[in-house]
Design a protein around this motif. Structure first.
Motif: not given
Ligand code: ADP
Ligand code: MG
Length: 262
Positions: A33, A36, A38, A58-64
């Motif tokens: 992103y 970053l 991710v 939190s923020g490690s990329g799991k959701s992504t």
């Molecule tokens: P997790 O699910 O492990 O908490 P995420 O996958 O949500 O982590 O996020 C990974 C990183 O990407 C975080 O630093 C988050 O702030 C960033 N991030 C997530 N979605 C976006 C987006 N749409 N735009 C910019 N940064 C993003």
């Protein structure tokens, strides 16, 4: 549908149990992103019937990673395939592939203006072209399976969070997905409702559903997961069986993380 002579009869019509062969293959996946990074060179294979728990700060990329697997997010490089098919860019092929991948979110995401029953029948009718009566019969069976058949004619807002999440699980099962992704499915729930959802998830796992579950619920991981995948800073840092991961994490990152949540 590819036919496979070695396919054993599934325990329910909903679930495929050709255990063992690769179903979700993630190879050298990178995503940024802006500046970053991710997802950092992610490689993992989830076999049919396998339950993988993804854990990490939190923020490690799991959701992504979850969102990349059903193409809610694009990736910058690498490959992701589901059941041997590469994730297509768009169009009908993408819609079809997405319907093979069930998704359950932290926030339930039910259609607020549809009844519980309609929430579960909508996909099968619209996407699969199923007849209404058939879709309703199937939906009622699934609602019964997750323990909310008596709520079928209510609106989602009339249900507790735990009931809504169980409806969301029934809705994703109604599409006969090959794999279900769950992103922190119990994190938004009041504590007393967590177990009713975890019980449903454990049941799915025991029935042979292929699942990728982002959760910090150690009880679920211990009971149901074949493998824990620990992510930190966009990378898979550790991959191990649950007992091994929780009792003797190898990396400092994992030790540090577990010391905070255990
Ligand atoms: P997790 O699910 O492990 O908490 P995420 O996958 O949500 O982590 O996020 C990974 C990183 O990407 C975080 O630093 C988050 O702030 C960033 N991030 C997530 N979605 C976006 C987006 N749409 N735009 C910019 N940064 C993003
Ligand atoms: Mg997340």
């Amino acid at each position: 549908m590819a036919s496979d002579a070695s396919t054993p009869a599934p325990p329910t019509s909903n679930i495929s149990v050709r255990r063992g062969e690769p179903l979700v293959v993630v190879e050298n996946v990178n995503k940024h992103y802006g500046d970053l990074h991710v997802l950092k060179d992610i490689n993992t294979t989830v076999n049919r019937g396998e339950v993988v728990v993804v854990i990490g700060p939190s923020g490690s990329g799991k959701s992504t990673l979850c969102r990349a697997i059903n193409r809610l997010e694009t990736i910058d490089s690498g490959r992701i395939s589901i059941d041997g098919k590469a994730l297509p860019e768009e169009g009908k092929a993408l819609a079809e592939l997405r319907s093979d991948v069930g998704m359950v979110f932290q926030s339930f995401n039910l259609f607020a203006h549809k009844t519980v029953l309609e929430n579960v029948t909508l996909g099968p009718i619209k996407v699969r072209g199923m007849k209404k009566a058939e879709a309703e019969a199937k939906a009622m069976a699934l609602l019964d399976r997750v323990g909310v058949a008596n709520q079928a004619n209510k609106m989602p807002s009339q249900l507790s969070g735990g009931q809504q999440q169980r409806v969301a699980i029934a809705r994703s099962l109604a599409m006969n997905p090959k794999v279900i992704l769950m992103d922190e499915p119990t994190s938004a729930l009041d504590p007393e409702m967590i177990n009713e959802v975890l019980d449903v998830m454990v049941g799915l796992a025991q029935d042979g559903m292929t699942m990728i579950v982002v959760t910090h619920e150690m009880g679920f991981a211990r009971k149901a997961a074949d493998r824990v995948l620990f992510m930190a800073d966009g990378a898979i840092v550790e991959e191990a069986e649950p007992e091994q991961f929780f009792t003797s994490p190898q990396s400092d990152r994992a030790k540090d993380f577990l010391s905070k949540i255990l």
